[in-house]
Write a protein that holds these residues in place. Structure first.
Motif, PDB file in Angstrom:
ATOM      1  N   VAL A 193       0.826  -1.189   0.019  1.00  0.00           N
ATOM      2  CA  VAL A 193       0.006   0.101  -0.118  1.00  0.00           C
ATOM      3  C   VAL A 193       0.683   1.313   0.078  1.00  0.00           C
ATOM      4  CG1 VAL A 193      -1.810   1.335   1.259  1.00  0.00           C
ATOM      5  CG2 VAL A 193      -1.886  -1.227   1.134  1.00  0.00           C
ATOM      6  N   PHE A 194       2.026   1.277   0.597  1.00  0.00           N
ATOM      7  CA  PHE A 194       2.819   2.416   0.904  1.00  0.00           C
ATOM      8  C   PHE A 194       4.169   2.558  -0.074  1.00  0.00           C
ATOM      9  CE2 PHE A 194       0.616   1.659   4.655  1.00  0.00           C
ATOM     10  CZ  PHE A 194       0.007   2.681   5.081  1.00  0.00           C
ATOM     11  N   SER A 195       4.385   3.454  -0.510  1.00  0.00           N
ATOM     12  CA  SER A 195       5.381   3.876  -1.417  1.00  0.00           C
ATOM     13  C   SER A 195       6.703   3.622  -0.692  1.00  0.00           C
ATOM     14  CB  SER A 195       5.480   5.362  -1.909  1.00  0.00           C
ATOM     15  OG  SER A 195       6.493   5.521  -2.848  1.00  0.00           O
ATOM     16  N   LEU A 196       7.711   3.074  -1.465  1.00  0.00           N
ATOM     17  CA  LEU A 196       9.046   2.810  -0.755  1.00  0.00           C
ATOM     18  C   LEU A 196       9.896   3.862  -1.310  1.00  0.00           C
ATOM     19  CD1 LEU A 196       9.638  -1.113  -1.434  1.00  0.00           C
ATOM     20  CD2 LEU A 196       8.253   0.290   0.568  1.00  0.00           C
ATOM     21  N   SER A 197       9.518   4.907  -2.009  1.00  0.00           N
ATOM     22  CA  SER A 197      10.553   5.935  -2.578  1.00  0.00           C
ATOM     23  C   SER A 197      10.727   6.987  -1.452  1.00  0.00           C
ATOM     24  CB  SER A 197       9.792   6.782  -3.740  1.00  0.00           C
ATOM     25  OG  SER A 197      10.426   7.700  -4.235  1.00  0.00           O
ATOM     26  N   THR A 198      11.939   7.376  -1.463  1.00  0.00           N
ATOM     27  CA  THR A 198      12.340   8.592  -0.619  1.00  0.00           C
ATOM     28  C   THR A 198      12.114   9.820  -1.211  1.00  0.00           C
ATOM     29  OG1 THR A 198      14.535   8.469  -1.333  1.00  0.00           O
ATOM     30  CG2 THR A 198      13.995   7.163   0.809  1.00  0.00           C
ATOM     31  N   ILE A 217       6.377   4.423   3.403  1.00  0.00           N
ATOM     32  CA  ILE A 217       6.384   3.399   4.470  1.00  0.00           C
ATOM     33  C   ILE A 217       6.770   4.030   5.754  1.00  0.00           C
ATOM     34  CG2 ILE A 217       8.976   2.778   3.968  1.00  0.00           C
ATOM     35  CD1 ILE A 217       6.626   0.114   4.505  1.00  0.00           C
ATOM     36  N   HIS A 218       7.527   5.428   5.796  1.00  0.00           N
ATOM     37  CA  HIS A 218       7.807   6.097   6.882  1.00  0.00           C
ATOM     38  C   HIS A 218       6.653   6.725   7.450  1.00  0.00           C
ATOM     39  CE1 HIS A 218      11.999   5.307   7.073  1.00  0.00           C
ATOM     40  NE2 HIS A 218      11.945   5.441   5.450  1.00  0.00           N
ATOM     41  N   ASP A 219       5.606   7.038   6.499  1.00  0.00           N
ATOM     42  CA  ASP A 219       4.468   7.709   6.837  1.00  0.00           C
ATOM     43  C   ASP A 219       3.672   6.982   7.836  1.00  0.00           C
ATOM     44  OD1 ASP A 219       5.064  10.324   5.421  1.00  0.00           O
ATOM     45  OD2 ASP A 219       4.087   9.760   3.733  1.00  0.00           O
ATOM     46  N   LYS A 220       3.675   5.557   7.409  1.00  0.00           N
ATOM     47  CA  LYS A 220       3.057   4.551   8.082  1.00  0.00           C
ATOM     48  C   LYS A 220       3.332   4.514   9.411  1.00  0.00           C
ATOM     49  CE  LYS A 220       1.859  -0.472   7.907  1.00  0.00           C
ATOM     50  NZ  LYS A 220       2.047  -1.646   7.261  1.00  0.00           N
ATOM     51  N   ASP A 221       4.432   5.075   9.883  1.00  0.00           N
ATOM     52  CA  ASP A 221       4.797   5.202  11.338  1.00  0.00           C
ATOM     53  C   ASP A 221       3.599   5.730  12.263  1.00  0.00           C
ATOM     54  OD1 ASP A 221       7.071   3.815  10.584  1.00  0.00           O
ATOM     55  OD2 ASP A 221       8.444   5.463  11.269  1.00  0.00           O
ATOM     56  N   ILE A 222       2.975   6.782  11.535  1.00  0.00           N
ATOM     57  CA  ILE A 222       1.699   7.401  12.200  1.00  0.00           C
ATOM     58  C   ILE A 222       0.568   6.515  12.610  1.00  0.00           C
ATOM     59  CG2 ILE A 222       0.171   9.175  12.132  1.00  0.00           C
ATOM     60  CD1 ILE A 222       1.989  10.642  10.149  1.00  0.00           C
ATOM     61  N   LEU A 264       0.982  13.241   7.603  1.00  0.00           N
ATOM     62  CA  LEU A 264      -0.449  13.293   7.721  1.00  0.00           C
ATOM     63  C   LEU A 264      -1.002  13.988   6.409  1.00  0.00           C
ATOM     64  CD1 LEU A 264      -0.586  15.009  11.162  1.00  0.00           C
ATOM     65  CD2 LEU A 264      -1.381  12.843  10.722  1.00  0.00           C
ATOM     66  N   GLU A 265      -0.500  14.853   5.638  1.00  0.00           N
ATOM     67  CA  GLU A 265      -0.973  15.325   4.268  1.00  0.00           C
ATOM     68  C   GLU A 265      -0.794  14.268   3.274  1.00  0.00           C
ATOM     69  OE1 GLU A 265       1.745  18.337   3.047  1.00  0.00           O
ATOM     70  OE2 GLU A 265       0.556  19.912   4.356  1.00  0.00           O
ATOM     71  N   ARG A 266      -0.044  13.464   3.331  1.00  0.00           N
ATOM     72  CA  ARG A 266      -0.001  12.233   2.363  1.00  0.00           C
ATOM     73  C   ARG A 266      -0.854  11.072   2.777  1.00  0.00           C
ATOM     74  NH1 ARG A 266       5.787  13.761   2.017  1.00  0.00           N
ATOM     75  NH2 ARG A 266       6.164  12.637   3.903  1.00  0.00           N
ATOM     76  N   LEU A 267      -1.099  10.689   3.877  1.00  0.00           N
ATOM     77  CA  LEU A 267      -2.131   9.896   4.544  1.00  0.00           C
ATOM     78  C   LEU A 267      -3.383  10.261   4.123  1.00  0.00           C
ATOM     79  CD1 LEU A 267      -0.527   8.822   7.876  1.00  0.00           C
ATOM     80  CD2 LEU A 267      -0.521   7.315   5.916  1.00  0.00           C
ATOM     81  N   SER A 268      -3.761  11.501   4.217  1.00  0.00           N
ATOM     82  CA  SER A 268      -4.972  11.944   3.812  1.00  0.00           C
ATOM     83  C   SER A 268      -5.302  12.143   2.492  1.00  0.00           C
ATOM     84  CB  SER A 268      -5.391  13.315   4.454  1.00  0.00           C
ATOM     85  OG  SER A 268      -6.499  13.600   4.363  1.00  0.00           O
ATOM     86  N   GLY A 269      -4.434  12.486   1.676  1.00  0.00           N
ATOM     87  CA  GLY A 269      -4.193  12.745   0.376  1.00  0.00           C
ATOM     88  C   GLY A 269      -4.508  11.551  -0.458  1.00  0.00           C
ATOM     89  N   ARG A 295      16.183   1.930   8.560  1.00  0.00           N
ATOM     90  CA  ARG A 295      15.996   3.457   7.951  1.00  0.00           C
ATOM     91  C   ARG A 295      15.435   3.146   6.286  1.00  0.00           C
ATOM     92  NH1 ARG A 295      14.627   6.349  11.955  1.00  0.00           N
ATOM     93  NH2 ARG A 295      16.018   6.352  13.622  1.00  0.00           N
ATOM     94  N   LYS A 296      15.989   1.986   5.642  1.00  0.00           N
ATOM     95  CA  LYS A 296      15.639   1.764   4.481  1.00  0.00           C
ATOM     96  C   LYS A 296      14.382   1.147   4.200  1.00  0.00           C
ATOM     97  CE  LYS A 296      20.932   1.044   3.332  1.00  0.00           C
ATOM     98  NZ  LYS A 296      21.589   0.253   2.593  1.00  0.00           N
ATOM     99  N   PRO A 297      13.427   1.625   3.348  1.00  0.00           N
ATOM    100  CA  PRO A 297      12.301   1.471   3.180  1.00  0.00           C
ATOM    101  C   PRO A 297      12.040  -0.133   2.913  1.00  0.00           C
ATOM    102  CG  PRO A 297      12.486   3.557   2.124  1.00  0.00           C
ATOM    103  CD  PRO A 297      14.055   2.996   2.619  1.00  0.00           C
ATOM    104  N   THR A 298      12.989  -0.725   2.022  1.00  0.00           N
ATOM    105  CA  THR A 298      12.879  -2.116   1.359  1.00  0.00           C
ATOM    106  C   THR A 298      13.054  -2.853   2.784  1.00  0.00           C
ATOM    107  OG1 THR A 298      13.807  -1.509  -0.655  1.00  0.00           O
ATOM    108  CG2 THR A 298      14.049  -3.898  -0.019  1.00  0.00           C
ATOM    109  N   GLU A 299      13.974  -2.550   3.549  1.00  0.00           N
ATOM    110  CA  GLU A 299      14.189  -3.341   4.933  1.00  0.00           C
ATOM    111  C   GLU A 299      13.096  -3.372   5.763  1.00  0.00           C
ATOM    112  OE1 GLU A 299      19.016  -2.219   5.573  1.00  0.00           O
ATOM    113  OE2 GLU A 299      17.411  -1.400   6.706  1.00  0.00           O
ATOM    114  N   ARG A 300      12.056  -2.389   5.899  1.00  0.00           N
ATOM    115  CA  ARG A 300      11.021  -2.504   6.704  1.00  0.00           C
ATOM    116  C   ARG A 300      10.081  -3.290   5.912  1.00  0.00           C
ATOM    117  NH1 ARG A 300       9.278   3.382   9.239  1.00  0.00           N
ATOM    118  NH2 ARG A 300      11.095   3.691  10.614  1.00  0.00           N
ATOM    119  N   ARG A 301       9.912  -2.920   4.633  1.00  0.00           N
ATOM    120  CA  ARG A 301       9.090  -4.047   3.815  1.00  0.00           C
ATOM    121  C   ARG A 301       9.311  -5.590   4.089  1.00  0.00           C
ATOM    122  NH1 ARG A 301       4.490  -5.228   3.099  1.00  0.00           N
ATOM    123  NH2 ARG A 301       3.451  -5.751   1.121  1.00  0.00           N
TER     124      ARG A 301
END
Length: 321
Positions: free
Chosen positions: A47-52, A80-85, A134-139, A205-211
């Motif tokens: 669901v979440f982008s892995l792009s920085t 994926i970092h926004d997902k922390d919220i 919050l802006e990206r999660l809502s948008g 810190r790396k999006p791929t590691e989190r995924r």
């Protein structure tokens, strides 16, 4: 450091309406909690982008009969970092729910506690990143037929319906944040469609590691091991990078062995995940407390509880009765 969630309810009146038309709105107040939780649906699907960098692609996924279409706003896709919220809010809500407290899809929390809990520095940049998240999660809009809590909702929605930041002082210091979760996401919490995750996830810190960790936790779980072809794994990750780069990253992770809870290895284009330690839940006591059967324990167990914890809780309930 373990914490316990202390939920509360605040009653707010809508002063813009006439007195006889005003409605009471209940807010769940986030505090601290003991275990981090992640929702199963977004662990399974990318669901979440892995792009920085700002990602303005529209993503479409088809997998096992489920379809997901993810549409960015002008600020880009939620990352994926926004997902922390969402992880923070899910953890607070599940902790309160498991303690028998009343919860709500409308949640208030302090920015400071969020940053501390998710292992972020306390500075102006982190507060700005919270607002942008919050802006990206809502948008970000999602069209899907994924089931949560046994319900199939086929519609378009944001990961959060709305957000509001309260500030005070000339420096604009953020005091509290109010978020209204989407019905789809909130159904995951109501239906216990969540899994516990290791707090060290927030050190990745790396999006791929989190995924990769999310997928290991979802599919390997409490099993000893799980394997998947590199091609299928790439699709599950939602990566837009070449396959060669994913192979390189997996080999580097295998060398450092720094993923929480799980080992990872690559052999003949097959990726293997295995637990570093057996889960505590698998250590069933040889002698359960008197009058508490194994069937009762399994029936009344809450997410993340061990056999010993369930048995002790049931003993206390019986003692009170």
């Amino acid at each position: 450091m373990a914490h316990i969630s202390i939920p509360d309810t605040t009653i707010v009146m809508d002063d813009s309406l006439p007195p006889d038309k005003r409605k009471q709105i209940d807010f769940f107040i986030c505090d601290v909690f003991d275990t981090f939780k992640d929702d199963s649906a977004s662990m399974e699907h990318p669901v979440f982008s892995l792009s920085t960098k700002p990602d303005h692609r529209m993503l479409v996924y088809q997998y096992n009969g489920n379809s997901i279409k993810i549409k960015p706003s002008y600020t880009g896709l939620a990352t994926i970092h926004d997902k922390d919220i969402l992880l923070y809010l899910t953890s607070c809500l599940m902790s309160a729910k498991n303690n028998g407290e009343q919860i709500s899809s409308r949640v208030r929390f302090t920015a400071y506690e969020y940053l501390v809990s998710t292992n972020k520095p306390i500075n102006g940049k982190s507060y700005l990143q919270l607002k942008e998240g919050l802006e990206r999660l809502s948008g970000t809009r999602i069209e899907t037929d994924i089931k949560t809590s046994g319900k199939e909702i086929q519609s378009e929605f944001g990961l959060i319906d709305s957000w509001h930041i309260i500030k005070e002082g000339k420096d604009g210091r953020m005091v509290a944040v109010e978020v209204k979760l989407s019905e789809w996401f909130y159904n995951s919490i109501l239906g216990n469609a969540v899994l516990s995750i290791d707090k060290d996830y927030f050190s990745l810190r790396k999006p791929t590691e989190r995924r990769l960790y999310e997928l290991a936790r979802k599919h390997c779980g409490n099993q000893v091991a799980w394997k998947i072809s590199i091609d299928k794994l790439k699709n599950k990750i939602g990566s837009n990078s070449p396959l060669t780069k994913l192979k390189f990253n997996i080999k580097k992770i295998a060398e450092t062995n720094h993923l929480p809870e799980y080992n990872i290895s690559l052999e003949d284009d097959v990726v293997f995940f295995s637990r570093k330690e057996l889960p505590k839940e698998s250590n069933v006591p040889e002698q359960l407390p008197k009058h508490i059967s194994k069937a009762e324990i399994e029936k009344h167990a809450r997410p993340g509880e061990s056999y010993e914890q369930v048995a002790e809780r049931l003993k206390k309930i019986r003692a009170k009765l």
